[in-house]
Write a protein that holds these residues in place. Structure first.
Motif, PDB file in Angstrom:
ATOM      1  N   GLU A  64       0.438  -1.274  -0.036  1.00  0.00           N
ATOM      2  CA  GLU A  64       0.106   0.646  -0.075  1.00  0.00           C
ATOM      3  C   GLU A  64       0.342   1.323   0.315  1.00  0.00           C
ATOM      4  OE1 GLU A  64      -2.714   0.352  -0.013  1.00  0.00           O
ATOM      5  OE2 GLU A  64      -3.864  -1.344  -0.214  1.00  0.00           O
ATOM      6  N   GLU A  65       2.042   1.252   0.676  1.00  0.00           N
ATOM      7  CA  GLU A  65       2.820   1.937   0.594  1.00  0.00           C
ATOM      8  C   GLU A  65       3.385   2.492  -0.877  1.00  0.00           C
ATOM      9  OE1 GLU A  65       2.925  -0.301   2.463  1.00  0.00           O
ATOM     10  OE2 GLU A  65       2.792   0.662   4.974  1.00  0.00           O
ATOM     11  N   ALA A  66       3.657   1.472  -1.379  1.00  0.00           N
ATOM     12  CA  ALA A  66       4.315   1.985  -3.022  1.00  0.00           C
ATOM     13  C   ALA A  66       3.015   2.058  -3.634  1.00  0.00           C
ATOM     14  CB  ALA A  66       4.784   0.432  -3.208  1.00  0.00           C
ATOM     15  N   TRP A  67       1.989   1.461  -3.653  1.00  0.00           N
ATOM     16  CA  TRP A  67       0.880   2.218  -4.275  1.00  0.00           C
ATOM     17  C   TRP A  67       0.689   3.776  -4.176  1.00  0.00           C
ATOM     18  CZ3 TRP A  67      -2.123   1.962  -8.061  1.00  0.00           C
ATOM     19  CH2 TRP A  67      -3.205   1.605  -8.552  1.00  0.00           C
ATOM     20  N   ALA A  68       0.624   4.130  -2.795  1.00  0.00           N
ATOM     21  CA  ALA A  68       0.317   5.001  -2.278  1.00  0.00           C
ATOM     22  C   ALA A  68       0.719   6.463  -2.789  1.00  0.00           C
ATOM     23  CB  ALA A  68       0.097   5.699  -0.746  1.00  0.00           C
ATOM     24  N   ALA A  69       2.279   5.436  -3.141  1.00  0.00           N
ATOM     25  CA  ALA A  69       3.288   6.597  -4.163  1.00  0.00           C
ATOM     26  C   ALA A  69       3.709   6.886  -5.026  1.00  0.00           C
ATOM     27  CB  ALA A  69       5.096   5.890  -3.307  1.00  0.00           C
ATOM     28  N   ARG A  70       3.048   6.271  -5.635  1.00  0.00           N
ATOM     29  CA  ARG A  70       3.240   5.619  -6.760  1.00  0.00           C
ATOM     30  C   ARG A  70       1.393   5.841  -7.137  1.00  0.00           C
ATOM     31  NH1 ARG A  70       6.913   4.863 -10.881  1.00  0.00           N
ATOM     32  NH2 ARG A  70       5.866   4.288 -12.066  1.00  0.00           N
ATOM     33  N   LYS A  71       0.294   6.604  -7.048  1.00  0.00           N
ATOM     34  CA  LYS A  71      -0.443   7.048  -7.026  1.00  0.00           C
ATOM     35  C   LYS A  71      -1.397   7.620  -8.235  1.00  0.00           C
ATOM     36  CE  LYS A  71      -5.785   7.026  -5.788  1.00  0.00           C
ATOM     37  NZ  LYS A  71      -6.306   7.221  -4.149  1.00  0.00           N
ATOM     38  N   ALA A  72      -0.053   8.915  -7.714  1.00  0.00           N
ATOM     39  CA  ALA A  72      -0.653  10.165  -9.241  1.00  0.00           C
ATOM     40  C   ALA A  72      -0.423   9.778 -10.377  1.00  0.00           C
ATOM     41  CB  ALA A  72       0.262  11.397  -8.056  1.00  0.00           C
ATOM     42  N   VAL A  73       1.169   8.679 -10.527  1.00  0.00           N
ATOM     43  CA  VAL A  73       1.526   8.191 -11.220  1.00  0.00           C
ATOM     44  C   VAL A  73       0.305   7.621 -11.808  1.00  0.00           C
ATOM     45  CG1 VAL A  73       3.429   7.772 -12.884  1.00  0.00           C
ATOM     46  CG2 VAL A  73       4.487   8.685 -11.028  1.00  0.00           C
ATOM     47  N   LYS A  93       3.656   3.405 -18.648  1.00  0.00           N
ATOM     48  CA  LYS A  93       4.719   3.852 -17.660  1.00  0.00           C
ATOM     49  C   LYS A  93       4.465   5.220 -16.984  1.00  0.00           C
ATOM     50  CE  LYS A  93       7.777   5.044 -20.499  1.00  0.00           C
ATOM     51  NZ  LYS A  93       9.675   4.869 -20.776  1.00  0.00           N
ATOM     52  N   ALA A  94       5.201   6.014 -16.462  1.00  0.00           N
ATOM     53  CA  ALA A  94       4.935   7.319 -15.456  1.00  0.00           C
ATOM     54  C   ALA A  94       4.859   7.986 -16.757  1.00  0.00           C
ATOM     55  CB  ALA A  94       6.577   8.202 -14.697  1.00  0.00           C
ATOM     56  N   LYS A  95       6.029   8.485 -18.329  1.00  0.00           N
ATOM     57  CA  LYS A  95       5.692   9.638 -19.245  1.00  0.00           C
ATOM     58  C   LYS A  95       5.450   8.198 -20.394  1.00  0.00           C
ATOM     59  CE  LYS A  95       9.215  12.437 -17.453  1.00  0.00           C
ATOM     60  NZ  LYS A  95      10.685  13.503 -17.456  1.00  0.00           N
ATOM     61  N   PRO A  96       3.942   8.023 -20.283  1.00  0.00           N
ATOM     62  CA  PRO A  96       3.198   7.139 -21.602  1.00  0.00           C
ATOM     63  C   PRO A  96       3.572   7.522 -22.771  1.00  0.00           C
ATOM     64  CG  PRO A  96       1.362   8.284 -20.801  1.00  0.00           C
ATOM     65  CD  PRO A  96       2.624   8.458 -19.655  1.00  0.00           C
ATOM     66  N   ASP A  97       3.749   6.167 -23.424  1.00  0.00           N
ATOM     67  CA  ASP A  97       4.017   6.928 -25.143  1.00  0.00           C
ATOM     68  C   ASP A  97       3.610   5.333 -25.806  1.00  0.00           C
ATOM     69  OD1 ASP A  97       5.285   7.717 -27.017  1.00  0.00           O
ATOM     70  OD2 ASP A  97       7.378   6.240 -26.574  1.00  0.00           O
ATOM     71  N   ALA A  98       3.073   5.610 -27.596  1.00  0.00           N
ATOM     72  CA  ALA A  98       3.015   4.899 -28.013  1.00  0.00           C
ATOM     73  C   ALA A  98       3.070   5.133 -29.419  1.00  0.00           C
ATOM     74  CB  ALA A  98       1.601   4.600 -27.876  1.00  0.00           C
ATOM     75  N   PHE A  99       3.824   3.906 -29.860  1.00  0.00           N
ATOM     76  CA  PHE A  99       4.451   4.330 -31.623  1.00  0.00           C
ATOM     77  C   PHE A  99       4.132   2.801 -31.748  1.00  0.00           C
ATOM     78  CE2 PHE A  99       7.830   2.341 -28.603  1.00  0.00           C
ATOM     79  CZ  PHE A  99       8.997   1.829 -29.905  1.00  0.00           C
ATOM     80  N   THR A 100       4.357   2.975 -33.519  1.00  0.00           N
ATOM     81  CA  THR A 100       4.329   2.197 -34.553  1.00  0.00           C
ATOM     82  C   THR A 100       5.732   2.090 -34.775  1.00  0.00           C
ATOM     83  OG1 THR A 100       1.486   2.196 -34.589  1.00  0.00           O
ATOM     84  CG2 THR A 100       3.012   1.145 -36.510  1.00  0.00           C
ATOM     85  N   LEU A 101       6.012   0.913 -34.747  1.00  0.00           N
ATOM     86  CA  LEU A 101       7.060   0.430 -35.138  1.00  0.00           C
ATOM     87  C   LEU A 101       7.040   0.163 -36.913  1.00  0.00           C
ATOM     88  CD1 LEU A 101      10.379  -1.635 -33.578  1.00  0.00           C
ATOM     89  CD2 LEU A 101       9.299  -3.152 -34.215  1.00  0.00           C
ATOM     90  N   GLY A 102       8.399   0.070 -37.163  1.00  0.00           N
ATOM     91  CA  GLY A 102       8.602   0.463 -38.936  1.00  0.00           C
ATOM     92  C   GLY A 102       8.925   1.560 -39.249  1.00  0.00           C
ATOM     93  N   GLY A 103       9.987   1.850 -40.364  1.00  0.00           N
ATOM     94  CA  GLY A 103      10.317   2.600 -41.526  1.00  0.00           C
ATOM     95  C   GLY A 103      11.030   4.012 -40.693  1.00  0.00           C
ATOM     96  N   LYS A 104      12.337   3.493 -39.761  1.00  0.00           N
ATOM     97  CA  LYS A 104      13.525   4.370 -39.657  1.00  0.00           C
ATOM     98  C   LYS A 104      14.196   3.389 -39.480  1.00  0.00           C
ATOM     99  CE  LYS A 104      10.253   7.695 -36.457  1.00  0.00           C
ATOM    100  NZ  LYS A 104      10.241   8.229 -35.321  1.00  0.00           N
ATOM    101  N   HIS A 105      15.713   3.793 -39.101  1.00  0.00           N
ATOM    102  CA  HIS A 105      17.071   3.269 -39.431  1.00  0.00           C
ATOM    103  C   HIS A 105      17.057   1.992 -39.789  1.00  0.00           C
ATOM    104  CE1 HIS A 105      18.539   6.209 -35.448  1.00  0.00           C
ATOM    105  NE2 HIS A 105      16.836   5.537 -35.280  1.00  0.00           N
ATOM    106  N   ASN A 106      16.427   1.789 -41.233  1.00  0.00           N
ATOM    107  CA  ASN A 106      16.801   1.328 -42.426  1.00  0.00           C
ATOM    108  C   ASN A 106      15.683  -0.236 -42.115  1.00  0.00           C
ATOM    109  OD1 ASN A 106      18.570   2.335 -44.151  1.00  0.00           O
ATOM    110  ND2 ASN A 106      20.104   2.219 -42.332  1.00  0.00           N
ATOM    111  N   LEU A 107      14.432   0.208 -41.218  1.00  0.00           N
ATOM    112  CA  LEU A 107      13.839  -0.384 -40.811  1.00  0.00           C
ATOM    113  C   LEU A 107      12.370  -0.784 -42.144  1.00  0.00           C
ATOM    114  CD1 LEU A 107      12.835  -3.548 -38.873  1.00  0.00           C
ATOM    115  CD2 LEU A 107      12.192  -1.998 -37.520  1.00  0.00           C
ATOM    116  N   PRO A 108      11.705  -1.942 -42.284  1.00  0.00           N
ATOM    117  CA  PRO A 108      11.206  -1.708 -43.263  1.00  0.00           C
ATOM    118  C   PRO A 108       9.845  -0.937 -42.324  1.00  0.00           C
ATOM    119  CG  PRO A 108      12.194  -3.838 -43.899  1.00  0.00           C
ATOM    120  CD  PRO A 108      12.687  -3.498 -42.198  1.00  0.00           C
TER     121      PRO A 108
END
Length: 1019
Positions: A822-831, A940-955
């Protein structure tokens, strides 16, 4: 008794001394036996009374007299222990039983009463309840002050109020002075009221009564006080009386007979000087130093005399050693030799070793002791106040089959019985604590309990999800609801529940569950702890043997102390038991080695060996700095008549001077202690300074060990095996063994493991090792990721609200289920709340074709690799079908997802391989279709979403990524099916996000220089 010889008689000296470096007891016994013709008259000393400092020296003197009488039977004298200043026990004087003295308080009652008075003081003056642990700490400080006052006959506590009034003191010291009224006023009143006396006070009165009895009826037989420095008032009282008896005699240890009047005045002003207490004793006895004679039989060889003079001067007061050269000239002139010759004589047989650290120091000492055994009949003694060093040396000697136990014994807490009782005391405060439960039940004294290993492996590891034994039983029942780790059977589960049920019955029967009891009376708690220990042990093992008897005394002592205290928290009681166990020393009655001895300075007094090793010679180890006064300003001590704390330094210096004057002595200290730079003892560097003043650069050679250098030998032993190895030898593991055709199947995540850390996959699947979590450990990334995935899956249930608050509720439920606190949850609840809000918004924009996404979808395909089958499997976090009927695979990460560069390099093939499975229809209830997207979501704390591909020579097309991934997979599996392929430990370490659990097995720290595990998680 035989007629008087040269030792007894009216015209003979009454005060003698045996010079430093001699085996005091043997020299004393030999001359005494010769004087009374003990071998011819075995009863010559039968009526004599001989006082020696402690019980150990009493036993040694008895053996020395037998040896001096040519090992013929004798009627021994009455040998009594006078009591060292540092002795744990204060032996009563025999005659005290004949006089009407109030009984002495027991140590437990004394400490308990003082602690109770401390609690009362705070209750009355500050209206607060002093915790039991704080009260005991205060009682120990008060007890120490009382002892110092009894050892300082001129103490006048009546001056304390005046000193406080006149001095410009901080408020703290004024409060302390008021607190000291406990021992200045309340304590004497309590003793008088109860008709008891303080132990040291009674000891002094007993000595005074004994002295009076002697003078009233002088014994005709000899009364000898041998080996005492006269550091205690009781000892000086007996000494003074002995000098007035017809055959009374005092034999002092190591008095400097060459000190002139000027030197003696200087010494008397320096309480830390080794001769200070001896000259104080002579002043008290009103004996002129010139009246003291050297005991017959001591060595007068030139080198022995030079060593003694060198040691005396090295330890002289600082103002007397301002000019080393003048001092050396005087010493050499007195010996009628050159300065160089004098120093060469003095340093003959003396060597100094600087070890790198404590481990190196122990190894050197062990080697010196072992080397001594190469010469038949030769003896050696390690002398050190560092009990840890003594135990370490003893352990090292056992490598060569040499059993030389430390004579000082060991802390009770390190014995079987002591450690078992201490663990039971802690366990009673929290019966379901995984570490305590396993520590107690796996203890050597615990009775075997079937199912314990399975309980530990399957149900106690990882995060703790319970707070009681009943809760643990329920956790075992529902363990299958959490991802099994590792897999367990129904039999394991039933067996574990049965074992916990037995523990519940034990705690109910003994009443030893103190966790729910609040504050408890010490005696009641200890009784329950003792019942618990008996219930889980093979009775009566906890109380058997020397350590078992000491454990019983421990509980009696703590019970007596705590009976005077207010009820305390169970944790405080357990702390009291364990702290006292660490302070109590117990002798396990192990036989000493006939030639090798390990002594503390107290045990070494009056004894010697052919070879003496003084180790632990670092500042604050030997000598140890006096403890600061908690309640009394330092400058008040002299005005109150209290002895200077440096007195103990003087006694320690005296011990060193006695021992360092031995013919063959090695001084050892460490350059580092406790992983920090350390300073050599002041005695060592002053001795080195004096030697260098006489011999310049030759001093280093002179002080080096003769023969084989133990430092070099120790280093050679460390390197043994490495130097003898082939030149191409490496400790880096490169195993090649595997079953024919392995690997036959892998999940997509294991394919990545094979690329990043082949050794980890080999250890897991070929030799069958499983990484297990620590007992009661923190919640790891894998179960936390499982909880997040389950919450996201349940969020999609029909009819449930699709709000951030509801998702937050699901996250809380699932994280609690897998063991988040519960302590860990309380510490990260806002996140979590911010991330949930982001996720709900992300979800709104998804094209899922009007259907419900599928979660945790299992799938697999079969591949043919050069005629051999291979099965590739995966579990997709989320599969969506968009409005055009194409597949979107979503993978959730609670850490950092891999980016295109990593996937393009072939090191993260999880998603492309999932695309391969999907387009071939390998996922359950997901028809084959074109894969439109491989989508990562970093939850996670700084959420992100992306589609894989099209960069760094990756099809950009998943189908192309899948094709490249399949080609790479085929090459990889075929390569590792080759019998010559080696499974290396993390060859691409920068891409290993966290330790797979096998770095320690691979010994990476030895060959790769790794100091930290990788970080991160794949969710």
């Amino acid at each position: 008794m035989a007629s008087d010889g040269k030792l007894f008689g009216a015209d003979r000296p009454r005060v003698w001394t045996i010079p430093p470096g001699e085996d005091f007891l043997k020299v004393f016994a030999r001359a005494l036996a010769e004087d009374v013709h003990l071998s011819k008259h075995p009863d010559a000393l039968a009526d004599a009374i001989i006082y020696v400092p402690n019980r150990r020296s009493a036993r040694a003197l008895s053996a020395a007299l037998f040896e001096a009488a040519d090992e013929s039977p004798i009627l021994p004298p009455e040998i009594r222990a006078l009591g060292d200043l540092e002795s744990d026990e204060l032996p009563p004087v025999a005659e005290s039983s004949l006089i009407d003295l109030p009984p002495a308080l027991s140590p437990g009652k004394r400490l308990g009463l003082l602690a109770s008075m401390a609690q009362t003081f705070y209750r009355v003056n500050y209206e607060t309840e002093l915790p039991a642990s704080s009260a005991l700490s205060a009682a120990m400080e008060l007890s120490r002050l009382l002892d110092q006052a009894h050892l300082s006959p001129d103490t006048d506590w009546g001056e304390l109020p005046n000193l406080v009034k006149d001095a410009d003191l901080a408020k703290h010291w004024e409060s302390s002075a008021k607190f000291l009224e406990i021992i200045t006023t309340a304590w004497p009143a309590l003793l008088e009221e109860q008709g008891v006396s303080d132990p040291l006070e009674r000891r002094l009165k007993a000595a005074q009564a004994t002295a009076a009895a002697w003078l009233a009826h002088p014994p005709e037989a000899p009364v000898i006080i041998a080996g005492s420095t006269g550091a205690t008032p009781a000892g000086r009282e007996l000494m003074k009386a002995a000098l007035q008896l017809p055959r009374g005699m005092i034999v002092l240890p190591g008095l400097d007979l060459d000190a002139d009047e000027e030197a003696r005045v200087s010494i008397l002003g320096e309480v830390g000087h080794p001769q200070n207490v001896l000259f104080q004793t002579l002043n008290h006895l009103e004996v002129a130093p010139e009246a003291v004679s050297q005991w017959p039989g001591a060595s007068l060889a030139r080198d022995r005399q030079a060593r003694r003079r060198m040691i005396h001067e090295a330890l002289a007061p600082a103002d007397a050693t301002a000019d080393w050269r003048d001092t050396l000239d005087q010493l050499a002139g007195a010996a009628e030799v050159s300065v160089e010759a004098f120093a060469a004589d003095a340093l003959q047989g003396l060597s100094i070793i600087e070890a790198a650290d404590e481990a190196d120091e122990a190894a050197c000492v062990a080697l010196i002791l072992r080397e001594t055994l190469e010469q038949a009949g030769r003896t050696a003694a390690l002398i050190t106040p560092d009990a840890g060093l003594a135990r370490r040396v003893s352990a090292l000697l056992r490598r060569w089959g040499v059993d030389a136990p430390p004579s000082a014994g060991m802390p009770l807490s390190r014995t079987l019985a002591g450690s078992f009782i201490g663990l039971c005391a802690q366990w009673a405060t929290d019966p379901s604590d995984p570490t305590l439960l396993v520590s107690v039940l796996n203890h050597k004294l615990a009775a075997p309990m079937p199912g314990l290993s399975n309980l530990e492996l399957y149900f106690l590891r990882g995060p703790r999800r319970w707070t009681s034994l009943d809760g643990l039983k329920e956790s075992i029942r529902t363990r299958h609801e959490i991802e099994p780790y590792p897999n367990f059977t129904d039999e394991h589960q039933a067996e574990a529940q049965e074992l916990v049920g037995k523990l519940i019955d034990i705690f109910e029967a003994t009443g030893a569950d103190l966790s729910q009891m609040g504050d408890i009376a010490g005696g009641d708690g200890l009784e329950r702890i003792a019942l618990l220990a008996a219930a889980v042990s093979e009775t009566p093992l906890p109380w058997a043997g020397e350590d078992g008897a000491a454990a019983s005394r421990l509980l009696e002592f703590v019970s007596e102390v705590s009976s005077y205290l207010t009820p305390m928290p169970p944790s405080a009681l357990a702390e009291l038991v364990n702290s006292q166990a660490a302070q109590m020393t117990v002798s396990l009655k192990q036989d000493e080695h006939p030639n090798l001895f390990i002594w503390g300075p107290l045990e070494a007094r009056l004894q010697s060996a052919d070879r003496v090793i003084l180790a632990g010679l670092n500042e604050d180890v030997w000598p140890k700095r006096p403890a600061p006064d908690a309640f009394l300003p330092r400058h008040f001590r002299q005005q109150l008549g209290l002895s200077d704390p440096e007195d103990r330094m003087g006694l320690a210096a005296h011990d060193f001077a006695q021992l360092a004057s031995a013919p063959d002595v090695t001084l050892v200290y460490s350059a580092r202690r406790n992983d920090a730079p350390a300073v050599a003892s002041r005695w060592v560097w002053r001795l080195k300074t004096l030697a260098e003043g006489a011999l310049d650069d030759k001093a280093k050679v002179m002080l080096s060990p003769e023969g084989l250098d133990p430092l070099k030998l120790s280093e050679a032993l460390k390197q043994q095996g490495v130097d003898a190895s082939p030149q191409d030898f490496s400790v880096e593991p490169m195993p090649t063994m595997r079953p024919e055709g392995w690997p036959k199947k892998l999940s997509v995540t294991r394919v990545d493991t094979l690329q990043r850390d082949p050794y980890a996959l080999w250890a897991e699947q070929v030799i069958g090792l499983v990484k297990v979590d620590p007992l009661g450990g923190d919640l790891g990334p894998a179960p936390r990721g499982t909880a997040v995935h389950k919450a996201l899956e349940d969020f999609e249930e029909a009819g449930k609200p699709k709000t951030a608050d509801y998702l937050l509720e699901l996250l809380h439920r699932e994280l609690m289920r897998v063991g988040e606190t519960e302590e860990a949850w309380a510490a990260r609840k806002a996140v979590w709340a911010r991330t949930s809000e982001w996720y709900v918004n992300w979800r709104k924009d998804r094209d899922i074709g009007g259907g419900r996404p599928k979660f945790e979808v299992r799938g697999s395909i079969e591949l043919d690799l050069e005629g051999e089958p291979f099965r590739l499997s995966a579990t997709a976090d989320r599969i969506e079908m968009n409005s055009t009927g194409e597949i979107v695979i979503v993978d959730f990460k609670t850490g950092n997802p891999p980016r295109e560069k990593e996937v393009g390099a072939g090191l993260s093939q999880q998603m492309p391989l999932q695309a391969l499975i999907a387009q071939q229809g390998g996922y359950e209830k997901v028809p084959a279709a074109r894969v439109d997207q491989l989508h990562y979501v970093a939850f996670k704390a700084k959420p992100d979403a992306f589609t894989l591909g099209g960069k760094h020579n990756l099809p950009s097309e998943p189908a192309e990524m899948a094709e490249l991934a399949e080609e790479g997979l085929r090459r990889l599996i075929v390569q590792y099916r080759n019998p010559s392929a080696a499974f290396l430990s993390a060859p691409r370490v920068k891409f290993v996000k966290y330790d797979n659990g096998f770095n320690l097995l691979a010994r990476r720290a030895e060959w790769a220089g790794d100091t930290e595990d990788g970080e991160g998680s794949d969710g």
